[in-house]
Scaffold this active site. Sequence first.
Site, short mmCIF file in Angstrom:
data_model
loop_
_atom_site.label_atom_id
_atom_site.label_comp_id
_atom_site.label_asym_id
_atom_site.label_seq_id
_atom_site.Cartn_x
_atom_site.Cartn_y
_atom_site.Cartn_z
N ASP A 277 8.62 -12.44 75.84
CA ASP A 277 7.31 -13.03 76.10
C ASP A 277 6.57 -12.10 77.07
O ASP A 277 6.93 -12.00 78.24
CB ASP A 277 7.45 -14.43 76.70
CG ASP A 277 6.14 -15.19 76.74
OD1 ASP A 277 5.07 -14.55 76.66
OD2 ASP A 277 6.18 -16.44 76.84
N ARG A 279 3.33 -12.29 77.86
CA ARG A 279 2.05 -12.87 78.29
C ARG A 279 1.93 -12.92 79.81
O ARG A 279 2.92 -12.96 80.53
CB ARG A 279 1.89 -14.27 77.71
CG ARG A 279 1.69 -14.30 76.22
CD ARG A 279 1.67 -15.72 75.69
NE ARG A 279 2.97 -16.38 75.83
CZ ARG A 279 3.24 -17.60 75.39
NH1 ARG A 279 2.28 -18.29 74.79
NH2 ARG A 279 4.44 -18.12 75.54
#
Length: 360
Positions: A277, A279
Site C-alpha cells: 500500500d 498511499r
Amino acid sequence: MSAGDEKLPPFYSPKAAAAGDDARQHVDDFSIDAPATRADQLSQEGQLPPPSLLSPAFTPPATPGTQTPSALGPRGVPVDSSTPSGGCGSKKPKLVESLPTVECEVRARIPTVNNGEFFLHVYKNSVDSKEHLAIVFGDAIRSKSLDAPRPDETEWDRMMRGAYTGKLYPGRTTSSEDPPKEGQPTSKASRDTPLVRIHSECYTGETAWSARCDCGEQLDEAARLMSLPGNSAGGVIVYLRQEGRGIGLGEKLKAYNLQDLGSDTVEANLLLRHPADARSYGLATAILQDLGLDEIRLLTNNPEKIRAVEGPNREVVVKERVPMVPLSWKGRGGIRSQEIEGYMKAKIEKMGHMLSQGGI
C-alpha cells in the site's frame, strides 16, 4: 414491458431508496439476511453466487446493525489513537513531517440522479499537480481557502468560483446570501460530528465495472449514507487521485495480470517492487482542516487508516470508526465474483481490514 421495468445489467449499482422512505426502511437497508433467505433471493433472480473462497471466520453470519430506528445516521465504534488499545490497528503508519498546503480553487453544486445534491470541491496543493477532490454533503461544511477574499476579485468572480452562501439563481448579483426576513428562522450549524470517507481513485472499479474490487460499491455506499435525511451533520468524501493504492493505473493492470497468474493483491504489488500500500493521507488531513473539521467519524474497514488520517500532530481527531458493510453480505446485490472473494480475503488476512462492526 415499460422502460422502467427493464432489468439493468448486473454491473450497475442497486437502485437507491427514495429520500422519503421511513426509518424502518433505512434500518432494513443495513440488515444482513440469513444465509437461507439470501440464497432463496438470489435463486429467484437466477444469479447464484460463486462458491465462497472465504471461510466462515471471515464471513460472519450476521453483522451488528449500524443503524437504529431512532437515529437515521450510521452507528460507529468509538476509537482513540492516543492509547495502544484504542481500536486503531497495531501498526504505526509513516506520517508526513508536516501537512502540505492545499487551496480550494472552485466548488459547484452537483445534483444527483437520486434527487440529492452535493458540492464538489477541486483542490490544488504543494505536493503534486493532481486535482484532488472533496465531495461535501450538507450546507454547514465550508472551505476556508475558498471563502477567503482574493485580490481584485469581483462579486461575479466569487460566485463563479463557488465562494457564495445559499443558492445561485439567475439574476443574483452578490456572493453573500440575503439576510433572513423578519420572523424567518435562521439555519444553525449542526454540532454533530460529520461522517468522512477517505477514498482513493479506482478507475477500474468505479468506471470500468470491474468485479476485482469493491471500490465503486464503497463510493456509492458512502454517498448514500451521507445523503440520509437524518444525517444533519453532513459528510465529506475526500477523493484522492492515488490510483491502485498509489502505484498508478498502468502498474495496477500489471498487478491484475499477476493475480490471474496466481498472486493475491498484496503479493502482486510486491512482485512489481511496490509496497503493498503506497498511499499517503497527508493531503486528506490538510483538506479536512481546510473544511474546518477537527473531529470526524471515519467510514472505513481499515483501522490502520485512522492514525494515518489524523496527521502528524493529530490535527484531525477520529472519534469513531464506522464500518463499511459490503452489499453482498446484506443479500441485496453487490459484486459477486471469485476475484473479489480473493481480494477481500487478502485485505482481511494481510492488510488488517475488519469487515464487521464487532471486530473492534
